[in-house]
Design a protein around this motif. Structure first.
Motif, PDB file in Angstrom:
ATOM      1  N   GLU A  53       0.823  -1.209   0.000  1.00  0.00           N
ATOM      2  CA  GLU A  53       0.000   0.000   0.000  1.00  0.00           C
ATOM      3  C   GLU A  53       0.859   1.262   0.000  1.00  0.00           C
ATOM      4  OE1 GLU A  53      -4.073  -1.529   2.247  1.00  0.00           O
ATOM      5  OE2 GLU A  53      -2.412  -0.763   3.452  1.00  0.00           O
ATOM      6  N   PHE A  78      -0.438  -0.816 -12.701  1.00  0.00           N
ATOM      7  CA  PHE A  78      -1.122  -0.592 -11.431  1.00  0.00           C
ATOM      8  C   PHE A  78      -0.342   0.442 -10.625  1.00  0.00           C
ATOM      9  CE2 PHE A  78      -1.769  -1.419  -6.920  1.00  0.00           C
ATOM     10  CZ  PHE A  78      -3.132  -1.593  -6.824  1.00  0.00           C
ATOM     11  N   ASP A  80      -1.291   3.354  -7.249  1.00  0.00           N
ATOM     12  CA  ASP A  80      -2.238   4.097  -6.410  1.00  0.00           C
ATOM     13  C   ASP A  80      -3.676   3.631  -6.623  1.00  0.00           C
ATOM     14  OD1 ASP A  80      -0.096   5.625  -5.478  1.00  0.00           O
ATOM     15  OD2 ASP A  80      -0.321   7.094  -7.082  1.00  0.00           O
ATOM     16  N   GLU A  81      -3.872   2.313  -6.698  1.00  0.00           N
ATOM     17  CA  GLU A  81      -5.194   1.707  -6.884  1.00  0.00           C
ATOM     18  C   GLU A  81      -5.777   1.944  -8.281  1.00  0.00           C
ATOM     19  OE1 GLU A  81      -6.719  -0.318  -4.699  1.00  0.00           O
ATOM     20  OE2 GLU A  81      -4.992  -0.128  -3.381  1.00  0.00           O
ATOM     21  N   LYS A  96      -9.334   1.832 -14.821  1.00  0.00           N
ATOM     22  CA  LYS A  96     -10.042   1.993 -13.554  1.00  0.00           C
ATOM     23  C   LYS A  96      -9.336   3.060 -12.731  1.00  0.00           C
ATOM     24  CE  LYS A  96     -11.787  -0.225  -9.392  1.00  0.00           C
ATOM     25  NZ  LYS A  96     -11.914  -1.470  -8.596  1.00  0.00           N
ATOM     26  N   SER A  98      -8.548   5.412  -9.408  1.00  0.00           N
ATOM     27  CA  SER A  98      -8.379   5.054  -7.998  1.00  0.00           C
ATOM     28  C   SER A  98      -9.652   5.267  -7.186  1.00  0.00           C
ATOM     29  CB  SER A  98      -7.228   5.859  -7.388  1.00  0.00           C
ATOM     30  OG  SER A  98      -7.467   7.259  -7.522  1.00  0.00           O
ATOM     31  N   SER A  99     -10.563   6.099  -7.688  1.00  0.00           N
ATOM     32  CA  SER A  99     -11.837   6.327  -6.998  1.00  0.00           C
ATOM     33  C   SER A  99     -12.792   5.153  -7.175  1.00  0.00           C
ATOM     34  CB  SER A  99     -12.501   7.603  -7.527  1.00  0.00           C
ATOM     35  OG  SER A  99     -12.867   7.445  -8.891  1.00  0.00           O
ATOM     36  N   GLY A 100     -12.494   4.273  -8.141  1.00  0.00           N
ATOM     37  CA  GLY A 100     -13.363   3.137  -8.416  1.00  0.00           C
ATOM     38  C   GLY A 100     -14.097   3.250  -9.732  1.00  0.00           C
ATOM     39  N   SER A 129      -9.506  -4.146  -6.916  1.00  0.00           N
ATOM     40  CA  SER A 129      -8.100  -4.113  -6.541  1.00  0.00           C
ATOM     41  C   SER A 129      -7.782  -5.268  -5.594  1.00  0.00           C
ATOM     42  CB  SER A 129      -7.765  -2.789  -5.850  1.00  0.00           C
ATOM     43  OG  SER A 129      -6.514  -2.884  -5.183  1.00  0.00           O
ATOM     44  N   LEU A 131      -5.352  -5.489  -3.518  1.00  0.00           N
ATOM     45  CA  LEU A 131      -4.986  -4.957  -2.201  1.00  0.00           C
ATOM     46  C   LEU A 131      -6.230  -4.546  -1.428  1.00  0.00           C
ATOM     47  CD1 LEU A 131      -1.853  -2.825  -3.139  1.00  0.00           C
ATOM     48  CD2 LEU A 131      -2.026  -5.254  -2.594  1.00  0.00           C
ATOM     49  N   GLU A 132      -7.254  -4.081  -2.154  1.00  0.00           N
ATOM     50  CA  GLU A 132      -8.522  -3.733  -1.522  1.00  0.00           C
ATOM     51  C   GLU A 132      -9.180  -4.974  -0.939  1.00  0.00           C
ATOM     52  OE1 GLU A 132     -12.916  -2.118  -2.923  1.00  0.00           O
ATOM     53  OE2 GLU A 132     -11.151  -1.562  -4.082  1.00  0.00           O
ATOM     54  N   SER A 135      -7.271  -6.013   2.221  1.00  0.00           N
ATOM     55  CA  SER A 135      -7.586  -5.077   3.296  1.00  0.00           C
ATOM     56  C   SER A 135      -8.957  -5.382   3.897  1.00  0.00           C
ATOM     57  CB  SER A 135      -7.547  -3.639   2.765  1.00  0.00           C
ATOM     58  OG  SER A 135      -7.833  -2.718   3.792  1.00  0.00           O
TER      59      SER A 135
END
Length: 239
Positions: A53, A78, A80-81, A96, A98-100, A129, A131-132, A135
């Motif tokens: 992250e 990839f 920062d998301e 995509k 980073s806000s989605g 993501s 990593l999402e 998490s």
């Protein structure tokens, strides 16, 4: 008189031996527990997630998914998301933010559009993501276990993380499969033990309908090209 003095000194010393040994035993137990905590797979996984992250590099990302009668392959970047790349074999470009927010380039007019405009809503699931996901499942890390591996794979550490179906359903990952007939989601994380860099995340979901499994593999590699990264900037999309 001298033997008596020596005897008293010996008795006095014996009174301290037991407390000293007990204190030493407590200290050893404390350090042993501390070592176990730091080497526990859940702790290792948490540290690896935090390391990824914090990473500010542009990483190359590959996503491969296989199921009954189909296969999907994506290669891109990839950071920062944010994800951007192409599906090999289809010429389909996807971005995509980073806000989605997700965008797909229409092959007919070369314009970026929302997936729903092109009937590609299923891509919302595909581009979650990794990593999402980890998490969201961090409270399950206590159940993580180191997987057995051969000597050939000693350079990587493999952590097995079982994810109960109710927990998987809280995310959008493979939502359609979970809703229809999927059970038994398992997550394998392959990481470098020294740097805690996550190389791969393999997600497997048993599909009861076809007596098979849906497997999605997400692979990270450090990008050689660290020049201007306009491909992941949001200006092109008016965000």
């Amino acid at each position: 008189m001298m033997p008596l003095i020596k005897k008293k000194a010996g008795v006095k010393w014996e009174k301290f031996i037991a407390p000293v040994l007990f204190l030493l035993f407590i200290v050893l137990i404390f350090f042993h527990l501390l070592l176990l905590k730091n080497t526990h797979p859940g702790k290792t996984l948490q540290n690896a997630l935090q390391n990824m992250e914090k990473n500010e590099e542009l990483l190359e990302l590959e996503i491969q998914e296989e199921g009954s009668g189909y296969e999907m392959n994506f290669r891109g970047s990839f950071k920062d998301e944010a994800i951007r790349g192409r599906f090999s074999g289809y010429g389909l470009e996807v971005y995509k933010h980073s806000s989605g927010s997700l965008f797909v380039k229409d092959l007919k007019d070369d314009l970026w559009k929302k997936p729903a405009e092109l009937g590609l809503e299923a891509l919302e699931d595909f581009f979650i993501s990794p990593l999402e996901l980890l998490s969201a499942w961090s409270h399950l890390f206590r159940n993580a276990r180191f997987a057995h591996q051969s000597e050939e794979l000693e350079k990587e550490r493999i952590i097995r993380l079982p994810v109960p179906t109710p927990e998987a359903e809280k995310t959008a990952f493979l939502h359609n499969f979970l809703r229809d007939a999927g059970t038994g989601l398992e997550c394998l994380i392959f990481l470098e033990p020294d740097t805690l860099f996550i190389n791969r995340i393999v997600l497997s979901l048993q599909d009861d309908r076809f007596a098979g499994a849906v497997t999605r593999t997400l692979s990270f590699t450090r990008s050689v090209d660290q020049g201007p990264q306009k491909s992941l900037h949001q200006a092109e999309f008016g965000l």
